[in-house]
Scaffold this motif. Sequence first.
Motif, PDB file in Angstrom:
ATOM      1  N   MET A   1       0.835  -1.190   0.000  1.00  0.00           N
ATOM      2  CA  MET A   1       0.000   0.000   0.000  1.00  0.00           C
ATOM      3  C   MET A   1       0.872   1.242   0.000  1.00  0.00           C
ATOM      4  SD  MET A   1      -1.370   0.225   3.971  1.00  0.00           S
ATOM      5  CE  MET A   1      -2.054  -1.431   3.928  1.00  0.00           C
ATOM      6  N   SER A   2       0.289   2.355  -0.378  1.00  0.00           N
ATOM      7  CA  SER A   2       1.026   3.610  -0.454  1.00  0.00           C
ATOM      8  C   SER A   2       1.466   4.085   0.928  1.00  0.00           C
ATOM      9  CB  SER A   2       0.138   4.666  -1.103  1.00  0.00           C
ATOM     10  OG  SER A   2       0.620   5.964  -0.850  1.00  0.00           O
ATOM     11  N   TYR A   3       2.757   4.388   1.041  1.00  0.00           N
ATOM     12  CA  TYR A   3       3.275   4.922   2.313  1.00  0.00           C
ATOM     13  C   TYR A   3       2.698   6.304   2.592  1.00  0.00           C
ATOM     14  CZ  TYR A   3       6.513   6.721   5.801  1.00  0.00           C
ATOM     15  OH  TYR A   3       7.038   7.295   6.942  1.00  0.00           O
ATOM     16  N   ALA A   4       2.498   7.105   1.547  1.00  0.00           N
ATOM     17  CA  ALA A   4       1.923   8.441   1.726  1.00  0.00           C
ATOM     18  C   ALA A   4       0.529   8.350   2.330  1.00  0.00           C
ATOM     19  CB  ALA A   4       1.883   9.181   0.390  1.00  0.00           C
ATOM     20  N   ASP A   5      -0.244   7.331   1.937  1.00  0.00           N
ATOM     21  CA  ASP A   5      -1.568   7.129   2.533  1.00  0.00           C
ATOM     22  C   ASP A   5      -1.453   6.848   4.025  1.00  0.00           C
ATOM     23  OD1 ASP A   5      -3.002   7.460   0.170  1.00  0.00           O
ATOM     24  OD2 ASP A   5      -2.942   5.338  -0.334  1.00  0.00           O
ATOM     25  N   GLN A   6      -0.497   5.986   4.390  1.00  0.00           N
ATOM     26  CA  GLN A   6      -0.325   5.653   5.800  1.00  0.00           C
ATOM     27  C   GLN A   6       0.030   6.896   6.620  1.00  0.00           C
ATOM     28  OE1 GLN A   6       2.102   2.000   6.464  1.00  0.00           O
ATOM     29  NE2 GLN A   6       2.080   1.822   4.245  1.00  0.00           N
ATOM     30  N   VAL A   7       0.920   7.711   6.088  1.00  0.00           N
ATOM     31  CA  VAL A   7       1.308   8.948   6.780  1.00  0.00           C
ATOM     32  C   VAL A   7       0.098   9.860   6.937  1.00  0.00           C
ATOM     33  CG1 VAL A   7       2.664  11.075   6.565  1.00  0.00           C
ATOM     34  CG2 VAL A   7       3.720   8.861   6.051  1.00  0.00           C
ATOM     35  N   PHE A   8      -0.671  10.004   5.872  1.00  0.00           N
ATOM     36  CA  PHE A   8      -1.825  10.902   5.881  1.00  0.00           C
ATOM     37  C   PHE A   8      -2.882  10.423   6.879  1.00  0.00           C
ATOM     38  CE2 PHE A   8      -5.893  12.504   4.282  1.00  0.00           C
ATOM     39  CZ  PHE A   8      -5.600  13.851   4.125  1.00  0.00           C
ATOM     40  N   ILE A   9      -3.172   9.127   6.873  1.00  0.00           N
ATOM     41  CA  ILE A   9      -4.175   8.570   7.785  1.00  0.00           C
ATOM     42  C   ILE A   9      -3.755   8.783   9.239  1.00  0.00           C
ATOM     43  CG2 ILE A   9      -5.217   6.415   8.606  1.00  0.00           C
ATOM     44  CD1 ILE A   9      -5.135   5.469   5.631  1.00  0.00           C
ATOM     45  N   HIS A  10      -2.501   8.475   9.546  1.00  0.00           N
ATOM     46  CA  HIS A  10      -2.006   8.647  10.919  1.00  0.00           C
ATOM     47  C   HIS A  10      -2.059  10.107  11.349  1.00  0.00           C
ATOM     48  CE1 HIS A  10       0.471   8.132  14.501  1.00  0.00           C
ATOM     49  NE2 HIS A  10       1.179   9.162  14.077  1.00  0.00           N
ATOM     50  N   MET A  11      -1.650  11.014  10.466  1.00  0.00           N
ATOM     51  CA  MET A  11      -1.654  12.438  10.789  1.00  0.00           C
ATOM     52  C   MET A  11      -3.072  12.940  11.055  1.00  0.00           C
ATOM     53  SD  MET A  11      -0.316  15.639   8.436  1.00  0.00           S
ATOM     54  CE  MET A  11      -1.252  15.030   7.026  1.00  0.00           C
ATOM     55  N   CYS A  12      -4.005  12.600  10.177  1.00  0.00           N
ATOM     56  CA  CYS A  12      -5.380  13.070  10.339  1.00  0.00           C
ATOM     57  C   CYS A  12      -6.027  12.488  11.590  1.00  0.00           C
ATOM     58  CB  CYS A  12      -6.202  12.708   9.109  1.00  0.00           C
ATOM     59  SG  CYS A  12      -5.756  13.621   7.625  1.00  0.00           S
ATOM     60  N   ARG A  13      -5.786  11.195  11.854  1.00  0.00           N
ATOM     61  CA  ARG A  13      -6.345  10.563  13.047  1.00  0.00           C
ATOM     62  C   ARG A  13      -5.812  11.245  14.304  1.00  0.00           C
ATOM     63  NH1 ARG A  13     -10.571   8.533  12.631  1.00  0.00           N
ATOM     64  NH2 ARG A  13     -10.983  10.066  14.251  1.00  0.00           N
ATOM     65  N   ASP A  14      -4.521  11.577  14.290  1.00  0.00           N
ATOM     66  CA  ASP A  14      -3.895  12.226  15.444  1.00  0.00           C
ATOM     67  C   ASP A  14      -4.452  13.633  15.651  1.00  0.00           C
ATOM     68  OD1 ASP A  14      -2.065  12.419  17.612  1.00  0.00           O
ATOM     69  OD2 ASP A  14      -0.653  13.486  16.338  1.00  0.00           O
ATOM     70  N   ILE A  15      -4.660  14.372  14.555  1.00  0.00           N
ATOM     71  CA  ILE A  15      -5.208  15.726  14.669  1.00  0.00           C
ATOM     72  C   ILE A  15      -6.623  15.678  15.247  1.00  0.00           C
ATOM     73  CG2 ILE A  15      -5.981  17.751  13.370  1.00  0.00           C
ATOM     74  CD1 ILE A  15      -3.674  17.194  11.396  1.00  0.00           C
ATOM     75  N   ILE A  16      -7.463  14.801  14.703  1.00  0.00           N
ATOM     76  CA  ILE A  16      -8.856  14.727  15.143  1.00  0.00           C
ATOM     77  C   ILE A  16      -8.960  14.233  16.590  1.00  0.00           C
ATOM     78  CG2 ILE A  16     -11.061  13.555  14.767  1.00  0.00           C
ATOM     79  CD1 ILE A  16     -10.382  13.577  11.745  1.00  0.00           C
ATOM     80  N   ASP A  17      -8.169  13.216  16.935  1.00  0.00           N
ATOM     81  CA  ASP A  17      -8.281  12.600  18.266  1.00  0.00           C
ATOM     82  C   ASP A  17      -7.530  13.361  19.351  1.00  0.00           C
ATOM     83  OD1 ASP A  17      -9.772  10.645  17.058  1.00  0.00           O
ATOM     84  OD2 ASP A  17      -8.173   9.138  17.038  1.00  0.00           O
ATOM     85  N   ASN A  18      -6.408  13.968  18.981  1.00  0.00           N
ATOM     86  CA  ASN A  18      -5.534  14.554  20.002  1.00  0.00           C
ATOM     87  C   ASN A  18      -5.258  16.043  19.818  1.00  0.00           C
ATOM     88  OD1 ASN A  18      -5.067  11.896  21.161  1.00  0.00           O
ATOM     89  ND2 ASN A  18      -3.776  11.501  19.362  1.00  0.00           N
ATOM     90  N   GLY A  19      -5.831  16.639  18.781  1.00  0.00           N
ATOM     91  CA  GLY A  19      -5.574  18.044  18.514  1.00  0.00           C
ATOM     92  C   GLY A  19      -6.343  18.977  19.427  1.00  0.00           C
ATOM     93  N   THR A  20      -6.047  20.263  19.312  1.00  0.00           N
ATOM     94  CA  THR A  20      -6.745  21.287  20.086  1.00  0.00           C
ATOM     95  C   THR A  20      -7.643  22.091  19.156  1.00  0.00           C
ATOM     96  OG1 THR A  20      -4.937  22.882  19.793  1.00  0.00           O
ATOM     97  CG2 THR A  20      -4.865  21.465  21.745  1.00  0.00           C
ATOM     98  N   SER A  21      -8.774  22.570  19.694  1.00  0.00           N
ATOM     99  CA  SER A  21      -9.759  23.280  18.888  1.00  0.00           C
ATOM    100  C   SER A  21      -9.615  24.786  19.065  1.00  0.00           C
ATOM    101  CB  SER A  21     -11.171  22.850  19.287  1.00  0.00           C
ATOM    102  OG  SER A  21     -12.141  23.625  18.601  1.00  0.00           O
ATOM    103  N   THR A  22      -9.900  25.515  17.995  1.00  0.00           N
ATOM    104  CA  THR A  22      -9.924  26.986  18.065  1.00  0.00           C
ATOM    105  C   THR A  22     -11.355  27.508  18.195  1.00  0.00           C
ATOM    106  OG1 THR A  22     -10.071  27.273  15.650  1.00  0.00           O
ATOM    107  CG2 THR A  22      -7.852  27.127  16.623  1.00  0.00           C
ATOM    108  N   GLU A  23     -12.314  26.610  18.396  1.00  0.00           N
ATOM    109  CA  GLU A  23     -13.712  27.024  18.471  1.00  0.00           C
ATOM    110  C   GLU A  23     -13.917  28.057  19.578  1.00  0.00           C
ATOM    111  OE1 GLU A  23     -18.213  25.103  18.711  1.00  0.00           O
ATOM    112  OE2 GLU A  23     -16.441  23.806  18.854  1.00  0.00           O
ATOM    113  N   GLY A  24     -14.600  29.144  19.234  1.00  0.00           N
ATOM    114  CA  GLY A  24     -14.873  30.204  20.188  1.00  0.00           C
ATOM    115  C   GLY A  24     -13.775  31.239  20.293  1.00  0.00           C
ATOM    116  N   GLU A  25     -12.621  30.971  19.658  1.00  0.00           N
ATOM    117  CA  GLU A  25     -11.507  31.918  19.693  1.00  0.00           C
ATOM    118  C   GLU A  25     -11.629  32.907  18.532  1.00  0.00           C
ATOM    119  OE1 GLU A  25      -9.419  31.977  22.154  1.00  0.00           O
ATOM    120  OE2 GLU A  25     -10.147  30.123  23.081  1.00  0.00           O
ATOM    121  N   LYS A  26     -10.864  33.981  18.600  1.00  0.00           N
ATOM    122  CA  LYS A  26     -10.823  34.948  17.502  1.00  0.00           C
ATOM    123  C   LYS A  26      -9.945  34.367  16.400  1.00  0.00           C
ATOM    124  CE  LYS A  26      -9.596  39.731  16.378  1.00  0.00           C
ATOM    125  NZ  LYS A  26      -9.018  41.008  16.886  1.00  0.00           N
TER     126      LYS A  26
END
Length: 282
Positions: free
Chosen positions: A1-26
Amino acid sequence: MSYADQVFIHMCRDIIDNGTSTEGEKVRPVWEDGTPAYTVKKFGVVNRYDLSKEFPALTLRRTAIKSCTDELLWIWQRKSNNIHDLHSHIWDSWADENGSIGKAYGYQMQVKHQYKEGMMDQVDRVIYDLKHNPYSRRIMTNMYVHQDLHEMGLYPCAYSMTFNVTKEKDSNRLTLNGILNQRSQDVLTANNWNVCQYAVLLHMLAQVCDMQVGELVHVIADAHIYDRHIPMVEELIAREPLPAPGFWLNPEVKDFYDFTPEDVKLIDYQTHEQIKNIPVAI
Protein backbone atom coordinates in the motif's frame (compact mmCIF):
# COMPACT_ATOMS: atom_id res chain seq x y z
CA MET A 1 0.00 0.00 0.00
CA SER A 2 1.03 3.61 -0.45
CA TYR A 3 3.27 4.92 2.31
CA ALA A 4 1.92 8.44 1.73
CA ASP A 5 -1.57 7.13 2.53
CA GLN A 6 -0.32 5.65 5.80
CA VAL A 7 1.31 8.95 6.78
CA PHE A 8 -1.82 10.90 5.88
CA ILE A 9 -4.17 8.57 7.78
CA HIS A 10 -2.01 8.65 10.92
CA MET A 11 -1.65 12.44 10.79
CA CYS A 12 -5.38 13.07 10.34
CA ARG A 13 -6.34 10.56 13.05
CA ASP A 14 -3.89 12.23 15.44
CA ILE A 15 -5.21 15.73 14.67
CA ILE A 16 -8.86 14.73 15.14
CA ASP A 17 -8.28 12.60 18.27
CA ASN A 18 -5.53 14.55 20.00
CA GLY A 19 -5.57 18.04 18.51
CA THR A 20 -6.75 21.29 20.09
CA SER A 21 -9.76 23.28 18.89
CA THR A 22 -9.92 26.99 18.06
CA GLU A 23 -13.71 27.02 18.47
CA GLY A 24 -14.87 30.20 20.19
CA GLU A 25 -11.51 31.92 19.69
CA LYS A 26 -10.82 34.95 17.50
CA VAL A 27 -9.78 33.50 14.12
CA ARG A 28 -9.00 35.19 10.79
CA PRO A 29 -10.50 32.73 8.25
CA VAL A 30 -14.21 32.70 7.47
CA TRP A 31 -16.46 30.54 5.34
CA GLU A 32 -18.15 31.96 2.27
CA ASP A 33 -21.26 32.68 4.36
CA GLY A 34 -19.20 34.76 6.81
CA THR A 35 -19.18 32.17 9.60
CA PRO A 36 -15.86 31.87 11.47
CA ALA A 37 -13.84 28.90 10.19
CA TYR A 38 -12.64 27.03 13.28
CA THR A 39 -10.09 24.23 13.21
CA VAL A 40 -8.75 21.25 15.12
CA LYS A 41 -4.97 21.52 15.00
CA LYS A 42 -1.66 19.93 15.95
CA PHE A 43 1.56 21.85 16.43
CA GLY A 44 4.83 20.74 14.90
CA VAL A 45 3.89 17.87 12.58
CA VAL A 46 6.89 16.30 10.84
CA ASN A 47 6.46 13.78 8.01
CA ARG A 48 9.26 12.07 6.08
CA TYR A 49 9.06 10.60 2.57
CA ASP A 50 11.83 8.56 0.95
CA LEU A 51 11.47 9.53 -2.70
CA SER A 52 13.95 6.86 -3.77
CA LYS A 53 11.38 4.23 -2.76
CA GLU A 54 8.09 5.65 -4.03
CA PHE A 55 6.35 8.81 -5.12
CA PRO A 56 4.16 10.16 -2.28
CA ALA A 57 0.85 10.67 -4.08
CA LEU A 58 -2.29 9.72 -2.14
CA THR A 59 -4.41 6.88 -3.46
CA LEU A 60 -7.21 7.63 -0.98
CA ARG A 61 -8.23 10.26 -3.54
CA ARG A 62 -6.57 11.59 -6.69
CA THR A 63 -4.00 14.36 -6.57
CA ALA A 64 -3.90 16.27 -9.85
CA ILE A 65 -0.18 15.96 -10.58
CA LYS A 66 -0.11 18.23 -13.63
CA SER A 67 -2.03 21.03 -11.89
CA CYS A 68 0.13 20.95 -8.78
CA THR A 69 3.26 20.85 -10.96
CA ASP A 70 1.96 23.85 -12.90
CA GLU A 71 1.55 25.82 -9.67
CA LEU A 72 5.03 24.79 -8.53
CA LEU A 73 6.53 25.98 -11.82
CA TRP A 74 4.47 29.19 -11.61
CA ILE A 75 6.34 29.98 -8.39
CA TRP A 76 9.78 28.42 -8.91
CA GLN A 77 10.31 28.61 -12.65
CA ARG A 78 8.09 31.37 -14.06
CA LYS A 79 8.51 33.26 -10.74
CA SER A 80 5.17 34.91 -11.27
CA ASN A 81 2.82 36.59 -8.81
CA ASN A 82 -0.02 36.95 -11.33
CA ILE A 83 -2.83 34.40 -11.58
CA HIS A 84 -3.11 35.02 -15.32
CA ASP A 85 0.14 33.03 -15.63
CA LEU A 86 -1.44 30.09 -13.78
CA HIS A 87 -3.80 27.58 -15.39
CA SER A 88 -5.87 26.81 -12.27
CA HIS A 89 -8.07 29.15 -10.23
CA ILE A 90 -6.90 28.28 -6.72
CA TRP A 91 -5.39 31.73 -6.17
CA ASP A 92 -8.31 33.79 -7.45
CA SER A 93 -9.57 34.76 -3.96
CA TRP A 94 -6.24 36.40 -3.08
CA ALA A 95 -5.63 38.34 -6.31
CA ASP A 96 -6.45 41.97 -7.07
CA GLU A 97 -8.33 43.27 -10.11
CA ASN A 98 -5.17 42.90 -12.23
CA GLY A 99 -4.54 39.32 -11.14
CA SER A 100 -1.63 40.15 -8.84
CA ILE A 101 -1.16 38.51 -5.41
CA GLY A 102 1.34 41.23 -4.49
CA LYS A 103 4.91 40.65 -3.38
CA ALA A 104 4.23 37.01 -2.58
CA TYR A 105 5.50 33.61 -3.69
CA GLY A 106 6.90 33.91 -7.23
CA TYR A 107 7.69 37.59 -6.72
CA GLN A 108 10.16 36.71 -3.97
CA MET A 109 11.81 34.01 -6.09
CA GLN A 110 12.73 36.43 -8.89
CA VAL A 111 14.36 39.12 -6.73
CA LYS A 112 18.07 39.15 -7.60
CA HIS A 113 20.89 39.66 -5.10
CA GLN A 114 24.56 40.40 -5.63
CA TYR A 115 26.91 37.49 -4.88
CA LYS A 116 30.62 37.28 -5.57
CA GLU A 117 29.71 34.96 -8.47
CA GLY A 118 27.26 37.51 -9.91
CA MET A 119 23.63 38.55 -9.68
CA MET A 120 21.29 35.66 -8.92
CA ASP A 121 17.79 35.10 -7.62
CA GLN A 122 17.00 32.41 -5.05
CA VAL A 123 16.32 29.61 -7.53
CA ASP A 124 19.45 30.29 -9.56
CA ARG A 125 21.51 30.39 -6.35
CA VAL A 126 20.19 26.98 -5.29
CA ILE A 127 21.02 25.42 -8.66
CA TYR A 128 24.45 27.08 -8.73
CA ASP A 129 25.36 25.77 -5.27
CA LEU A 130 24.04 22.27 -5.93
CA LYS A 131 26.28 22.10 -9.00
CA HIS A 132 29.37 23.86 -7.61
CA ASN A 133 29.25 23.48 -3.83
CA PRO A 134 26.85 20.62 -3.08
CA TYR A 135 28.01 20.03 0.49
CA SER A 136 27.19 23.58 1.50
CA ARG A 137 24.86 23.82 4.51
CA ARG A 138 23.53 27.14 3.22
CA ILE A 139 21.42 26.00 0.26
CA MET A 140 17.95 27.29 0.98
CA THR A 141 15.15 29.59 -0.12
CA ASN A 142 12.85 31.84 1.89
CA MET A 143 9.68 33.61 0.75
CA TYR A 144 8.74 35.00 4.17
CA VAL A 145 10.25 38.45 3.76
CA HIS A 146 8.97 40.65 6.60
CA GLN A 147 9.48 43.96 4.82
CA ASP A 148 7.11 42.83 2.06
CA LEU A 149 4.41 41.06 4.09
CA HIS A 150 2.09 44.06 4.05
CA GLU A 151 2.09 43.95 0.24
CA MET A 152 1.21 40.24 -0.05
CA GLY A 153 -2.27 38.96 -0.88
CA LEU A 154 -1.55 36.01 1.41
CA TYR A 155 1.43 35.41 3.67
CA PRO A 156 3.40 32.42 2.32
CA CYS A 157 2.28 29.10 3.84
CA ALA A 158 4.97 26.81 2.41
CA TYR A 159 7.67 29.42 2.77
CA SER A 160 11.10 27.79 2.87
CA MET A 161 13.07 24.92 1.35
CA THR A 162 16.39 23.75 2.74
CA PHE A 163 18.43 21.46 0.51
CA ASN A 164 21.03 19.02 1.81
CA VAL A 165 23.24 16.68 -0.19
CA THR A 166 24.49 13.31 1.07
CA LYS A 167 26.61 10.53 -0.41
CA GLU A 168 25.46 6.96 0.06
CA LYS A 169 28.24 4.42 0.62
CA ASP A 170 27.16 2.14 -2.20
CA SER A 171 26.56 4.86 -4.79
CA ASN A 172 28.78 6.91 -7.07
CA ARG A 173 26.15 9.69 -7.27
CA LEU A 174 25.19 12.33 -4.77
CA THR A 175 21.74 12.28 -3.17
CA LEU A 176 19.55 15.39 -2.94
CA ASN A 177 17.34 15.79 0.13
CA GLY A 178 15.08 18.66 1.15
CA ILE A 179 13.12 20.06 4.08
CA LEU A 180 9.91 21.93 3.32
CA ASN A 181 8.94 24.34 6.09
CA GLN A 182 5.31 25.35 6.29
CA ARG A 183 3.83 27.76 8.84
CA SER A 184 0.24 26.60 8.31
CA GLN A 185 -1.64 23.96 6.35
CA ASP A 186 -5.25 23.14 5.58
CA VAL A 187 -4.68 19.38 5.67
CA LEU A 188 -7.65 18.25 3.58
CA THR A 189 -7.25 20.66 0.69
CA ALA A 190 -3.49 21.18 0.58
CA ASN A 191 -1.43 18.50 2.33
CA ASN A 192 -0.79 16.04 -0.47
CA TRP A 193 -0.84 18.83 -3.04
CA ASN A 194 2.19 20.42 -1.35
CA VAL A 195 3.91 17.08 -0.72
CA CYS A 196 3.62 16.12 -4.40
CA GLN A 197 4.77 19.58 -5.54
CA TYR A 198 7.97 19.52 -3.55
CA ALA A 199 8.62 15.87 -4.34
CA VAL A 200 8.46 16.88 -8.02
CA LEU A 201 10.79 19.82 -7.33
CA LEU A 202 13.38 17.55 -5.71
CA HIS A 203 13.18 15.13 -8.64
CA MET A 204 13.63 18.00 -11.11
CA LEU A 205 16.58 19.59 -9.30
CA ALA A 206 18.23 16.22 -8.76
CA GLN A 207 17.98 15.45 -12.48
CA VAL A 208 19.39 18.76 -13.70
CA CYS A 209 22.20 18.61 -11.12
CA ASP A 210 23.07 14.96 -11.94
CA MET A 211 22.04 13.64 -8.54
CA GLN A 212 19.65 11.00 -7.29
CA VAL A 213 16.67 11.88 -5.18
CA GLY A 214 16.52 11.14 -1.45
CA GLU A 215 14.26 12.29 1.37
CA LEU A 216 11.62 14.99 1.53
CA VAL A 217 10.97 16.10 5.11
CA HIS A 218 7.78 18.13 5.59
CA VAL A 219 7.60 20.30 8.71
CA ILE A 220 4.22 21.90 9.46
CA ALA A 221 3.97 24.34 12.37
CA ASP A 222 0.15 24.42 12.41
CA ALA A 223 -1.44 21.38 10.76
CA HIS A 224 -5.19 21.83 10.94
CA ILE A 225 -8.50 20.37 9.81
CA TYR A 226 -11.38 22.84 9.47
CA ASP A 227 -14.59 22.08 11.35
CA ARG A 228 -16.61 21.60 8.16
CA HIS A 229 -13.93 19.27 6.76
CA ILE A 230 -13.92 16.73 9.60
CA PRO A 231 -16.68 14.47 8.17
CA MET A 232 -14.92 14.49 4.79
CA VAL A 233 -11.59 13.58 6.37
CA GLU A 234 -13.23 10.76 8.35
CA GLU A 235 -14.63 9.38 5.11
CA LEU A 236 -11.28 9.72 3.36
CA ILE A 237 -9.12 7.99 5.98
CA ALA A 238 -11.61 5.10 6.30
CA ARG A 239 -10.69 4.04 2.75
CA GLU A 240 -8.28 1.21 2.02
CA PRO A 241 -4.93 2.44 0.64
CA LEU A 242 -3.96 1.22 -2.83
CA PRO A 243 -0.47 0.58 -4.27
CA ALA A 244 1.69 3.69 -4.79
CA PRO A 245 2.04 4.91 -8.38
CA GLY A 246 5.23 4.94 -10.37
CA PHE A 247 6.82 8.27 -11.25
CA TRP A 248 8.18 9.44 -14.61
CA LEU A 249 10.14 12.61 -15.24
CA ASN A 250 11.21 13.36 -18.79
CA PRO A 251 14.89 12.31 -18.81
CA GLU A 252 15.64 14.53 -21.81
CA VAL A 253 15.25 17.74 -19.76
CA LYS A 254 18.60 18.95 -18.37
CA ASP A 255 17.72 22.60 -17.67
CA PHE A 256 15.27 23.37 -14.86
CA TYR A 257 13.75 26.20 -16.90
CA ASP A 258 12.76 23.79 -19.68
CA PHE A 259 10.42 21.63 -17.58
CA THR A 260 6.68 21.76 -18.24
CA PRO A 261 3.81 19.91 -16.52
CA GLU A 262 3.83 17.52 -19.48
CA ASP A 263 7.27 16.28 -18.36
CA VAL A 264 5.75 14.74 -15.22
CA LYS A 265 3.58 11.60 -15.12
CA LEU A 266 2.29 9.17 -12.53
CA ILE A 267 2.27 5.60 -13.82
CA ASP A 268 -0.47 3.09 -12.90
CA TYR A 269 -2.03 5.65 -10.57
CA GLN A 270 -5.02 3.92 -8.99
CA THR A 271 -7.16 5.99 -6.65
CA HIS A 272 -10.46 6.08 -4.86
CA GLU A 273 -13.05 8.63 -5.96
CA GLN A 274 -12.48 12.31 -5.37
CA ILE A 275 -13.95 14.14 -2.38
CA LYS A 276 -16.09 16.82 -4.01
CA ASN A 277 -17.53 20.19 -2.99
CA ILE A 278 -14.91 20.88 -0.34
CA PRO A 279 -15.61 24.31 1.20
CA VAL A 280 -12.54 26.55 1.31
CA ALA A 281 -12.00 29.04 4.13
CA ILE A 282 -10.65 32.42 3.09
